[in-house]
Structure formats: C-alpha cells, structure tokens
Scaffold this motif. Structure first.
Motif, PDB file in Angstrom:
ATOM      1  N   SER A   6       0.993  -1.273  -0.028  1.00  0.00           N
ATOM      2  CA  SER A   6      -0.013  -0.097   0.006  1.00  0.00           C
ATOM      3  C   SER A   6       0.842   1.200   0.041  1.00  0.00           C
ATOM      4  O   SER A   6       0.757   2.127  -0.711  1.00  0.00           O
ATOM      5  CB  SER A   6      -1.028  -0.150   1.347  1.00  0.00           C
ATOM      6  OG  SER A   6      -1.636   1.223   1.031  1.00  0.00           O
ATOM      7  N   PHE A   9       2.128   1.777  -3.624  1.00  0.00           N
ATOM      8  CA  PHE A   9       1.252   2.416  -4.465  1.00  0.00           C
ATOM      9  C   PHE A   9       0.790   3.790  -4.060  1.00  0.00           C
ATOM     10  O   PHE A   9       0.424   4.543  -4.948  1.00  0.00           O
ATOM     11  CB  PHE A   9       0.124   1.312  -4.383  1.00  0.00           C
ATOM     12  CG  PHE A   9       0.227   0.165  -4.892  1.00  0.00           C
ATOM     13  CD1 PHE A   9       0.956  -0.229  -6.196  1.00  0.00           C
ATOM     14  CD2 PHE A   9      -0.481  -1.067  -4.289  1.00  0.00           C
ATOM     15  CE1 PHE A   9       1.260  -1.273  -6.644  1.00  0.00           C
ATOM     16  CE2 PHE A   9       0.201  -2.286  -4.909  1.00  0.00           C
ATOM     17  CZ  PHE A   9       0.833  -2.662  -5.951  1.00  0.00           C
ATOM     18  N   TRP A  10       0.732   4.220  -2.910  1.00  0.00           N
ATOM     19  CA  TRP A  10       0.295   5.656  -2.550  1.00  0.00           C
ATOM     20  C   TRP A  10       1.315   6.427  -2.966  1.00  0.00           C
ATOM     21  O   TRP A  10       1.169   7.620  -3.471  1.00  0.00           O
ATOM     22  CB  TRP A  10      -0.095   5.641  -0.981  1.00  0.00           C
ATOM     23  CG  TRP A  10      -1.522   5.158  -0.658  1.00  0.00           C
ATOM     24  CD1 TRP A  10      -1.724   4.050  -0.020  1.00  0.00           C
ATOM     25  CD2 TRP A  10      -2.691   5.760  -1.231  1.00  0.00           C
ATOM     26  NE1 TRP A  10      -3.134   3.960   0.149  1.00  0.00           N
ATOM     27  CE2 TRP A  10      -3.576   5.169  -0.790  1.00  0.00           C
ATOM     28  CE3 TRP A  10      -3.065   6.673  -1.970  1.00  0.00           C
ATOM     29  CZ2 TRP A  10      -5.069   5.284  -0.729  1.00  0.00           C
ATOM     30  CZ3 TRP A  10      -4.074   7.020  -1.972  1.00  0.00           C
ATOM     31  CH2 TRP A  10      -5.342   6.268  -1.560  1.00  0.00           C
ATOM     32  N   PHE A  12       3.545   5.743  -5.546  1.00  0.00           N
ATOM     33  CA  PHE A  12       3.580   5.887  -6.913  1.00  0.00           C
ATOM     34  C   PHE A  12       2.428   6.837  -7.563  1.00  0.00           C
ATOM     35  O   PHE A  12       2.767   7.581  -8.486  1.00  0.00           O
ATOM     36  CB  PHE A  12       3.641   4.438  -7.630  1.00  0.00           C
ATOM     37  CG  PHE A  12       4.805   3.909  -7.732  1.00  0.00           C
ATOM     38  CD1 PHE A  12       5.797   4.579  -8.546  1.00  0.00           C
ATOM     39  CD2 PHE A  12       4.890   2.608  -7.199  1.00  0.00           C
ATOM     40  CE1 PHE A  12       7.078   3.616  -8.607  1.00  0.00           C
ATOM     41  CE2 PHE A  12       6.156   1.853  -7.141  1.00  0.00           C
ATOM     42  CZ  PHE A  12       7.179   2.496  -7.991  1.00  0.00           C
ATOM     43  N   GLN A  13       1.351   6.652  -6.639  1.00  0.00           N
ATOM     44  CA  GLN A  13       0.175   7.550  -7.282  1.00  0.00           C
ATOM     45  C   GLN A  13       0.216   9.034  -7.606  1.00  0.00           C
ATOM     46  O   GLN A  13       0.364   9.482  -8.769  1.00  0.00           O
ATOM     47  CB  GLN A  13      -0.953   7.537  -6.146  1.00  0.00           C
ATOM     48  CG  GLN A  13      -2.101   8.365  -6.698  1.00  0.00           C
ATOM     49  CD  GLN A  13      -3.264   8.320  -5.531  1.00  0.00           C
ATOM     50  OE1 GLN A  13      -3.620   7.291  -5.298  1.00  0.00           O
ATOM     51  NE2 GLN A  13      -3.629   9.431  -4.969  1.00  0.00           N
ATOM     52  N   ALA A 133       9.238   4.865  -4.033  1.00  0.00           N
ATOM     53  CA  ALA A 133       8.285   5.204  -5.026  1.00  0.00           C
ATOM     54  C   ALA A 133       8.609   6.696  -5.568  1.00  0.00           C
ATOM     55  O   ALA A 133       8.329   6.826  -6.973  1.00  0.00           O
ATOM     56  CB  ALA A 133       6.756   5.233  -4.658  1.00  0.00           C
ATOM     57  N   GLY A 137       9.119   6.822  -9.307  1.00  0.00           N
ATOM     58  CA  GLY A 137       8.245   7.367 -10.059  1.00  0.00           C
ATOM     59  C   GLY A 137       8.430   8.307 -11.178  1.00  0.00           C
ATOM     60  O   GLY A 137       7.797   8.155 -12.250  1.00  0.00           O
ATOM     61  N   ALA A 156      -1.490   5.190 -16.210  1.00  0.00           N
ATOM     62  CA  ALA A 156      -0.793   4.581 -15.200  1.00  0.00           C
ATOM     63  C   ALA A 156      -1.222   5.097 -13.831  1.00  0.00           C
ATOM     64  O   ALA A 156      -1.448   4.258 -12.969  1.00  0.00           O
ATOM     65  CB  ALA A 156       0.808   5.079 -15.247  1.00  0.00           C
ATOM     66  N   ILE A 157      -1.492   6.249 -13.451  1.00  0.00           N
ATOM     67  CA  ILE A 157      -2.255   6.664 -12.428  1.00  0.00           C
ATOM     68  C   ILE A 157      -3.217   5.681 -11.990  1.00  0.00           C
ATOM     69  O   ILE A 157      -3.757   5.451 -11.086  1.00  0.00           O
ATOM     70  CB  ILE A 157      -2.358   8.185 -12.179  1.00  0.00           C
ATOM     71  CG1 ILE A 157      -1.312   8.905 -12.334  1.00  0.00           C
ATOM     72  CG2 ILE A 157      -3.346   8.681 -11.035  1.00  0.00           C
ATOM     73  CD1 ILE A 157      -1.406  10.513 -12.580  1.00  0.00           C
ATOM     74  N   VAL A 160      -2.480   2.386 -10.961  1.00  0.00           N
ATOM     75  CA  VAL A 160      -2.153   2.480  -9.489  1.00  0.00           C
ATOM     76  C   VAL A 160      -3.357   2.638  -8.541  1.00  0.00           C
ATOM     77  O   VAL A 160      -3.459   2.225  -7.401  1.00  0.00           O
ATOM     78  CB  VAL A 160      -1.327   3.574  -9.420  1.00  0.00           C
ATOM     79  CG1 VAL A 160      -0.695   3.780  -7.762  1.00  0.00           C
ATOM     80  CG2 VAL A 160       0.242   3.226  -9.990  1.00  0.00           C
ATOM     81  N   PHE A 163      -5.016  -0.595  -7.831  1.00  0.00           N
ATOM     82  CA  PHE A 163      -4.207  -1.466  -6.776  1.00  0.00           C
ATOM     83  C   PHE A 163      -4.339  -0.709  -5.376  1.00  0.00           C
ATOM     84  O   PHE A 163      -4.495  -1.490  -4.480  1.00  0.00           O
ATOM     85  CB  PHE A 163      -2.659  -1.394  -7.211  1.00  0.00           C
ATOM     86  CG  PHE A 163      -2.288  -2.197  -8.113  1.00  0.00           C
ATOM     87  CD1 PHE A 163      -2.477  -3.879  -7.687  1.00  0.00           C
ATOM     88  CD2 PHE A 163      -1.975  -1.841  -9.534  1.00  0.00           C
ATOM     89  CE1 PHE A 163      -2.227  -4.563  -8.966  1.00  0.00           C
ATOM     90  CE2 PHE A 163      -1.582  -2.840 -10.495  1.00  0.00           C
ATOM     91  CZ  PHE A 163      -1.908  -4.238 -10.196  1.00  0.00           C
ATOM     92  N   ASN A 164      -4.246   0.631  -5.255  1.00  0.00           N
ATOM     93  CA  ASN A 164      -4.740   1.189  -3.922  1.00  0.00           C
ATOM     94  C   ASN A 164      -5.800   0.796  -3.688  1.00  0.00           C
ATOM     95  O   ASN A 164      -6.185   0.482  -2.316  1.00  0.00           O
ATOM     96  CB  ASN A 164      -4.513   2.672  -4.232  1.00  0.00           C
ATOM     97  CG  ASN A 164      -3.089   3.189  -4.141  1.00  0.00           C
ATOM     98  OD1 ASN A 164      -2.518   2.916  -3.300  1.00  0.00           O
ATOM     99  ND2 ASN A 164      -3.111   4.384  -4.538  1.00  0.00           N
TER     100      ASN A 164
END
Length: 378
Positions: A6, A9-10, A12-13, A133, A137, A156-157, A160, A163-164
């Motif tokens: 998590s 992913f947060w 990378f967002q 990330a 990123g 891509a966002i 992601v 996944f979040n």
C-alpha cells in the motif's frame, strides 16, 4: 506485506502525477506559464485544506481505512476526468475537488499504522517505501510521456489507483495489533510545544525545498558545471535517502529519537556550509550523503515525533504533511538571497545553514525532548 504494498502504491500515485502535472497542463490543456502557476497554486491550496479536514474527520470516526478507500476512488475519478476533458477550468476543478482529497491517502496510511499500534520503527520503514516510489516514479512517468504522450501517465495513475483500492479494501479485513502490543503513548504535550515543533519542521523543510529548487542554478552558475550534474546530485541524494530511512528504522528503539534528529540537523548544517563554498563534482556528489541523512531524519523521525506528541493520528499525519507545503512557501525568501549577495546561489545554502542552527536550538531547548521523553524511558 499488505502495508508495504500500500505504501508503494500511494507513493507511486502522486510520484507519477505531481512531477508531470505542469507538462500535462501545458501540452494537453494549452495552459500558459501564468495559468500553470495559478492552477498549481489552487491545487496545492485544496490539498492543504484536505490534508487537515479529512484526517480530522477520520480521527472522529476512529477509522482511517474507509476514508483511504474513498481517496483511492477519487484518484481513479481524477485520472478519468483529466483524460476525457480538454477544458482547463474543468481540469483545475477536478484537481481541487478530486486531486486534493485523493492526495490525503498516504497520510491516512500512516495514521492507520499509528492507530493499529505500529511502533516508530515500523513507521520509518514504511516511509522508506514511499521514498522509493518517489525515486522510481518520476523517471517512469518521463518514459511513459516520452513514449506514448502526456495522457499515458493518466492511464498509469488509474492502474495504480486500482491497486490502491484493492490493498485498502484488504486492510479492512486485516488483523490489527492487540491493545497490549501497541506502541507506548507519551504524556500529553502542551499546544504551545506542538506549535513550536510545527514551526521548527516548517523551517527544516524550507531549507530542503530552497536548496533543491536552486540546485540547477547553483551547479551551472557557481560551480560552472553542466546542468545534468544537478539532476545527478539530486538523484544521488534521493537514492541514499532510502537506505538512510531503513537504517533509522533499525536504530529506532535503540537510539533515542532526539539523538537521531539532532544528528540529522548537524549533518544538514555541515552540508549547507560545505555547499556554500564547495567546488567541483566530487564535493557536489560526496556531500549528498549528508543531505540524505539530514532529510531522512526530518522525514522519518519527524513523522514519528508528530505522531507521539499529537494524540490524534490523522491530525498528526496531516500537520506533518503540511509542514512540507508550508516549508515550500517559506523557502521563497531563502531563494531570493541567490541574487542579493556576492555568494550568489551559495548564499541560499549559507542561509539554510543558519536556519537549521536556529531550528536545532529549538529542538535542543526541550521541544523534541518533551515529545520523546516516553520513548527514552521505554
């Protein structure tokens, strides 16, 4: 593993969105430089408000997972709005109403960690994953934009965000830490002391923001090097920040937090003074080790300090997040020194050293010690 995934992913967002946002506004919405400035200012103002209001609401609910899930859904909606519209006002509205609240997800994750009993070392190690990330990123976003155009980063966002949403949904069913295993709480700290801590960290964040902002000008103007070395230096510092955070995570609980924080401030002072008078690539790159340790302590130990002195996990994470935003604003006068003295942009580093000394004095006067007294006795 669920918390670690998590955190990635947060991270990378918005490691995808924020560095590419100005380019996206310019190429997709034909925004001028002035319009981009206003759009980013409005977007960041919305993010500032959301990072206080939403965590405070989560504190009242004593539930950080459901608001985090909403943040993931808002991220997916934001990617959709920016992908389908060509109207700049609508894009800015989407950034404020969707992007501002969506950006609170990372803060809520750390509030959830504190709420479920995670110790300071766990928090710091999780913060290292967010840093990873942010290292990976922006280059990945640049590759996507270069290969498929600016809107590709929105896809891509969106991925992601899915996944979040998935990892956050799983958290609702994950076991929490038992009451007896929770990290020890500290005695209540007076509001005045909390205010001083906030001001100290705004000052520390301001020095980092100012020196990062002028790095390209410093490298080309004062050192006479190609601008590419500025990017390499910042990349080295960002890369070293990850092992520094992991080391801090291992040391937390063995070494008092105030000692780690003081060591970081001392490293920052030495770094800024040395950079003010440095010359050549070797100095530029070698000093980034001190820079990495300084910011790792501000990011890692600072976050745990806020969580220890503020009993509401959401408010603690929100306030700490906003020290970064306010620090960027406070960096303005420091950056202005670049054209006001004979040192040129070296003066920005020299002034940052002075500011860090003052901040360290605030910590040494008893502010950090008050916030960490329970840590020292545990």
């Amino acid at each position: 593993m669920l918390i670690g995934a998590s955190a990635l992913f947060w991270g990378f967002q918005f490691a995808f969105l924020n560095p590419a946002l100005a380019l996206l506004l310019a190429t997709t919405f034909d925004a001028s430089a002035g319009e981009i400035g206003w759009a980013l200012a409005i977007y960041n103002t919305g993010g500032f408000a959301a990072s206080l209001v939403i965590p405070a609401y989560a504190d009242r609910l004593h539930d950080y997972v459901r608001p985090m899930l909403v943040c993931g859904l808002l991220t997916f909606a934001l990617a959709g709005v920016l992908a389908v519209t060509t109207s700049l006002p609508l894009a800015v509205l989407g950034l404020v109403l969707l992007g501002g609240p969506a950006g609170v997800g990372s803060s809520l994750l750390f509030a959830h960690l504190k709420h479920t009993g995670a110790g300071p070392g766990d928090v710091v190690r999780t913060r290292a994953l967010v840093s990873f990330a942010w290292v990976a990123g922006p280059p990945l976003a640049a590759l996507l934009i270069g290969g498929f155009g600016p809107r590709a980063v929105l896809a891509a966002i969106a991925v992601v965000a899915l996944f979040n949403i998935g990892t956050t949904a799983l958290m609702r069913h994950a076991a929490v830490v038992a009451e007896g295993d929770r990290a020890a709480e500290v005695a209540p700290v007076r509001r005045g002391q909390v205010a001083v801590v906030v001001v100290v960290f705004i000052a520390l964040q301001a020095t980092n923001s100012a020196t990062v902002s002028v790095m390209s000008l410093y490298v080309t103007g004062r050192l006479g090097l190609d601008v590419v070395w500025a990017g390499i230096a910042l990349g080295v510092a960002a890369g070293l920040e990850i092992p520094a955070l992991l080391l801090i995570g291992r040391l937390t609980g063995r070494v008092p937090g105030r000692v780690l924080l003081v060591s970081g401030c001392v490293a920052g002072i030495v770094y800024y003074v040395a950079m003010a008078f440095a010359g050549g690539v070797v100095w530029l790159l070698g000093l980034q080790l001190l820079n990495a340790w300084f910011f790792a302590t501000v990011a890692g130990v600072g976050l745990t300090l806020f969580q220890q002195i503020i009993p509401r996990p959401g408010l603690a994470a929100g306030l700490y997040t906003n020290t970064r935003r306010l620090g960027a604003i406070a960096a303005g006068p420091l950056i202005g020194l670049g054209s006001a003295t004979r040192l040129g942009y070296g003066a920005v580093f020299a002034a940052s050293a002075v500011v860090t000394v003052v901040a360290l004095a605030g910590l040494r006067a008893g502010v950090a010690e008050a916030g960490m007294r329970n840590e020292d006795s545990s």
